[in-house]
Motif scaffolding. Sequence first.
Motif, short mmCIF file in Angstrom:
data_model
loop_
_atom_site.label_atom_id
_atom_site.label_comp_id
_atom_site.label_asym_id
_atom_site.label_seq_id
_atom_site.Cartn_x
_atom_site.Cartn_y
_atom_site.Cartn_z
N UNK A 12 0.83 -1.21 0.00
CA UNK A 12 0.00 0.00 0.00
C UNK A 12 0.86 1.26 0.00
N UNK A 13 0.27 2.35 -0.46
CA UNK A 13 0.95 3.64 -0.49
C UNK A 13 1.18 4.11 0.96
N UNK A 14 2.32 4.74 1.22
CA UNK A 14 2.64 5.22 2.57
C UNK A 14 1.51 6.10 3.13
N UNK A 15 1.09 5.78 4.33
CA UNK A 15 0.06 6.59 4.98
C UNK A 15 -1.37 6.16 4.62
N UNK A 16 -1.48 5.21 3.68
CA UNK A 16 -2.79 4.68 3.29
C UNK A 16 -2.85 3.26 3.84
N UNK A 17 -3.77 3.00 4.75
CA UNK A 17 -3.72 1.69 5.38
C UNK A 17 -4.96 0.85 5.10
N UNK A 18 -4.77 -0.43 5.31
CA UNK A 18 -5.89 -1.36 5.15
C UNK A 18 -6.58 -1.51 6.50
N UNK A 19 -7.87 -1.58 6.51
CA UNK A 19 -8.60 -1.84 7.75
C UNK A 19 -9.03 -3.30 7.68
N UNK A 114 -20.06 9.94 6.74
CA UNK A 114 -18.98 9.09 7.22
C UNK A 114 -18.17 8.71 5.99
N UNK A 115 -16.85 8.84 6.08
CA UNK A 115 -16.06 8.45 4.91
C UNK A 115 -14.62 8.88 5.03
N UNK A 116 -13.82 8.51 4.03
CA UNK A 116 -12.39 8.81 4.08
C UNK A 116 -12.06 10.26 3.72
N UNK A 117 -11.02 10.78 4.37
CA UNK A 117 -10.48 12.11 4.09
C UNK A 117 -9.00 11.92 3.76
N UNK A 118 -8.41 12.91 3.11
CA UNK A 118 -7.02 12.75 2.65
C UNK A 118 -6.20 13.99 3.00
N UNK A 119 -5.13 13.77 3.73
CA UNK A 119 -4.21 14.88 4.02
C UNK A 119 -2.80 14.34 3.97
N UNK A 120 -1.93 15.07 3.27
CA UNK A 120 -0.56 14.56 3.15
C UNK A 120 0.26 15.07 4.33
N UNK A 121 -0.03 14.47 5.49
CA UNK A 121 0.74 14.81 6.70
C UNK A 121 1.80 13.74 6.87
N UNK A 127 -1.87 8.91 12.93
CA UNK A 127 -1.96 9.92 11.87
C UNK A 127 -1.66 9.27 10.52
N UNK A 128 -2.61 9.40 9.63
CA UNK A 128 -2.51 8.72 8.34
C UNK A 128 -2.79 9.73 7.23
N UNK A 129 -2.53 9.29 6.01
CA UNK A 129 -2.80 10.20 4.88
C UNK A 129 -4.20 9.98 4.34
N UNK A 130 -4.71 8.77 4.52
CA UNK A 130 -6.15 8.55 4.33
C UNK A 130 -6.70 8.13 5.69
N UNK A 131 -7.67 8.85 6.18
CA UNK A 131 -8.26 8.50 7.47
C UNK A 131 -9.76 8.74 7.34
N UNK A 132 -10.52 8.20 8.30
CA UNK A 132 -11.98 8.27 8.19
C UNK A 132 -12.56 9.23 9.22
N UNK A 133 -13.56 9.93 8.82
CA UNK A 133 -14.26 10.80 9.77
C UNK A 133 -15.75 10.49 9.76
N UNK A 134 -16.34 10.60 10.96
CA UNK A 134 -17.79 10.62 11.09
C UNK A 134 -18.09 12.05 11.49
#
Length: 433
Positions: A12-19, A114-121, A127-134
């Motif tokens: 997987x791409x760095x910061x993008x994780x599998x749940x 509810x869904x994924x958000x993307x920030x290149x931190x 702290x991830x580059x794809x993370x989920x928010x409700x």
Amino acid sequence: MTAVVKPAQIVAVKGFRDVLPDESARWRLIEAEAFEIFSRYSFEEIRLPMAEKTELFARSIGTETDIVEKEMYTFTDRGGTSITLRPEATASVVRAAIEHGLITADRERRLFYCGPMFRRERPQKGRFRQFYQIGAEVLGRDDPVVDAEIIILLRDLLDRVAARGVRLELNSLGDGRCRPTYREHLRSFAAARRERLCANCQRRLERNTLRILDCKEPQCREEMAGAPVVVDHLCVPCADHLASVRRLLDGAGVSVDLNPRIVRGLDYYCRTAFEITAEGLGSQNAIGGGGRYDELVAALGGPPVAGIGFAIGLERLAMVTEAPTAELPRTAVFIAPLGDEAWATGLAVATELRAAGRRVELAAGRRSLRALMRQADRTGARHVLIIGVDELTSGRGTVRDMERKADHPLSVDLGATGGELAAQITRLGGTAT
Ligand code: AMP
């Protein structure tokens, strides 16, 4: 002979994780609790696209913020449009509400997502580059009752998922009338210490002054310890609003501490701002946050209505919840066809049982009964339905009860429909669900 080259593995791409299944089962519980709570507070779900025109975020979040300056995943698509993977969803909710005429002067709108958000931190624990928010937004209400209601909803949600060691803190950021004066006070205070602030804060000084207050660098924290705080500089309407929110929360028995250092990262907030933090998460201890944004709808071309909302990070919330790791549902019936001739019957019976709502695992392949029983054991199935030559001839499958470790003396009619089959299996030994 040519050597066989094993193809390189792709990760997987760095910061993008599998749940993975264990974690996603826990997420599902949290989401289910959240959806239930949202419904009690009359929120409706909105599903939004993951990409938006870049301008939406530049205009709403603000060009001087960390997110817009350096964290967005922005690209030009083949048609030449600048597109950004959403770093948060408030701007999208407001954009969609305006675009589809969901906001009218005489009707408030309550929406959740509810869904994924993307920030290149920089990725790190929590702290991830794809993370989920409700998250949820109320559009069209500027009274303090709705601020209190939102905070009570959050409290409800945190209680419901048994979140450990969480704190809810409140502040007011003032509005277009009082904040500029306050910002000037803060700027002069920080400017007098410019040399001792980190490089980031030196930049923030002119461009995003309030953010200096929530810099994590120990040196900056020390220097800014005695800085003026916005609650001491609120205009009368903003001070009244804050006092009302606190009074309403007190009346509802919800305790929320005032933290005058909450600033929130986005330009669009005004008045009420709040954050939820949790112990034990290390430096990434913010679980969620939100606030009021009374100018945003108009700034995005909509009617002049107020708004308030919040977002919670699902990864971090899951890390502090005591919600039991959801047990994966147990297989009710494991079907073991012995030999190719039994496959078709096995598949037909599996389809019938599934149509009747049972969780079924169908083994296939040419394995011995012993091997199949071992496999069935691993799935935790309560019943195994064996279909061998004898069973095909008689039309009656043998049922083994895995809890009692015995073949049941009775068998089931392989030609029965799903409901009858399930009922027969249930009658044979305990529940089949
Ligand atoms: P914000 O919109 O920055 O206030 O974020 C709201 C919440 O989303 C935070 O409190 C976190 O729980 C979560 N969050 C924000 N950024 C990240 C990230 N890069 N990785 C994981 N969670 C995040």
